[in-house]
Design an enzyme around this catalytic site. Structure first.
Site, mmCIF file in Angstrom:
data_model
loop_
_atom_site.group_PDB
_atom_site.id
_atom_site.type_symbol
_atom_site.label_atom_id
_atom_site.label_comp_id
_atom_site.label_asym_id
_atom_site.label_seq_id
_atom_site.Cartn_x
_atom_site.Cartn_y
_atom_site.Cartn_z
ATOM 1 N N GLY A 10 -0.272 -16.715 -31.326
ATOM 2 C CA GLY A 10 0.106 -15.386 -30.891
ATOM 3 C C GLY A 10 0.414 -14.472 -32.068
ATOM 4 N N ALA A 59 4.974 -17.688 -24.326
ATOM 5 C CA ALA A 59 5.563 -16.930 -23.220
ATOM 6 C C ALA A 59 4.486 -16.140 -22.485
ATOM 7 C CB ALA A 59 6.636 -15.965 -23.738
ATOM 8 N N TYR A 124 10.055 -9.648 -15.867
ATOM 9 C CA TYR A 124 9.827 -10.286 -17.169
ATOM 10 C C TYR A 124 11.163 -10.603 -17.842
ATOM 11 C CZ TYR A 124 8.982 -10.543 -22.197
ATOM 12 O OH TYR A 124 8.982 -10.927 -23.516
ATOM 13 N N LYS A 128 12.790 -14.355 -18.860
ATOM 14 C CA LYS A 128 13.219 -14.688 -20.219
ATOM 15 C C LYS A 128 14.698 -15.060 -20.248
ATOM 16 C CE LYS A 128 11.180 -14.581 -23.518
ATOM 17 N NZ LYS A 128 10.455 -15.712 -24.190
#
Length: 284
Positions: A10, A59, A124, A128
Site C-alpha cells: 500500500g 485495511a 469506516y 477502525k
C-alpha cells in the site's frame, strides 16, 4: 529486528518497507499473500515468520465505500485486526496498528489528544475503532498509531488527483470547512521506525506539523507544482459524500513530544517532497 508488515504494497507500506529494510529483517505481505480475514491462515503466516514487531497497515480504506460495503469493511478492519492481534499475542510480537483521525467526530474544536474519547461519525471510523479495541484487548504489547490525510507516491491520494485535474485545465471545487493534518507517508514511515525502535506502547498520534483545510491544501499543492488553476472553495453541504467527515480532526502529537521525539516536518514540506518524487515540483 525481525519485522512483518501487513498491507506492505500500500501507499504507506511501500515507504515503510524501504525505511526499515536497511537496518532490519523485513517481511512484507499483502492481500495476494494471505487475507487477514482468514484467522487460521493469518496465525500460520505470522507464526511462520515469528516477528519481533508487526506493523498492521492492511485495511479497507474506502471511506465512502464503507457505507455501502459495511460487511467487508467490518471484516477487514475489525475482524482482520482481531485475527492479527491474536496471532501477535501467540507469536509474542509487538503489534503496531495504524488507525485514523476518523475515530473522532470532529466537534471538539481543538486538537484531539490521545486520551480523548473516540466517537466516529462514519462507518469506516467505527470499524477502525473496533480494530483499536481488539488490539488493545488481545495483545500483550501494542502501539496504536493514529494519523490522518495520508498522501504519498505509492497510491491514490488527494495531492495527485488535484494536480492532475489542474494540469488538465479542469475547474476545481474543493471543500474549505474540513480541517485536518495532511501527512506524508515517507515522513510518517520514518517516525514509525523511531517509535518501533523506542518500543513505545499505548496510543500515539503522528502527523505532519500544522493543519489546513482541503481547499488550502489544494491551493498550496497546485501552486507548488507551478500550475495556474482556478480553485473554488465550497462547503461540505455543496459537495455531499456518502460518509460524513469530521469538520475538525486535527491530532495533537503530545505523546510523541512527551517522549522527547522530534515533531514531523510541516505538511508543506511533505507536499513539496511528494511533488519532487513525482517530478511535479516547479523549478525555483
Amino acid at each position: 529486528m525481525k519485522v512483518m508488515i501487513t498491507g506492505a504494497r500500500g501507499m504507506l507500506g511501500r515507504d515503510l518497507f524501504s525505511v526499515l529494510e536497511p537496518d532490519h529483517e523485513v517481511y512484507g505481505f499483502d492481500i495476494d499473500d494471505f487475507d487477514i480475514v482468514d484467522e487460521s491462515e493469518t496465525l500460520r503466516q505470522i507464526l511462520k515468520i515469528g516477528p519481533d514487531v508487526i506493523f498492521h497497515l492492511a485495511a479497507y480504506t474506502d471511506v465512502d465505500g464503507s457505507e455501502d460495503n459495511r460487511e467487508r469493511a467490518f471484516q477487514v478492519n475489525a475482524i482482520g485486526s482481531q485475527n492479527v492481534a491474536r496471532a501477535a499475542r501467540n507469536a509474542a510480537s509487538h503489534l503496531i496498528y495504524l488507525s485514523t483521525d476518523y475515530v473522532f467526530d470532529g466537534t471538539k474544536g481543538e486538537p484531539y489528544v490521545e486520551t480523548d474519547e473516540p466517537s466516529p461519525i462514519n462507518y469506516y471510523g467505527l470499524t477502525k475503532l473496533y480494530g483499536e479495541l481488539y488490539v488493545a484487548e488481545l495483545t500483550l504489547h501494542h502501539l496504536i498509531v493514529r494519523t490522518s490525510w495520508l498522501f504519498g507516491p505509492n497510491g491514490k491520494n488527494f495531492i495527485d488527483t488535484i494536480v492532475t485535474k489542474a494540469e488538465g485545465g479542469e475547474k476545481l471545487r474543493v471543500v474549505n470547512d474540513q480541517t485536518g493534518c495532511p501527512t506524508y507517508t515517507l515522513h510518517l514511515a520514518r517516525a514509525l521506525r523511531t517509535v518501533m525502535e523506542r518500543r513505545l506502547e499505548g496510543i500515539v498520534h503522528i502527523t505532519n506539523s500544522g493543519s489546513t483545510t482541503w481547499y488550502d491544501l489544494a491551493v498550496y499543492a497546485v501552486s507548488a507544482a507551478g500550475i495556474d488553476a482556478q480553485i473554488e472553495p465550497v462547503s461540505t453541504s455543496e459537495y455531499p459524500r456518502k460518509a460524513k467527515r469530521p469538520t475538525y480532526s486535527v491530532l495533537s502529537n503530545s505523546v510523541l513530544e512527551s517522549h522527547g521525539l522530534p515533531a514531523l516536518p510541516s505538511w508543506q514540506e511533505g507536499v513539496k517532497d511528494h511533488l519532487r518524487r513525482r517530478n511535479k515540483l516547479k523549478k525555483e
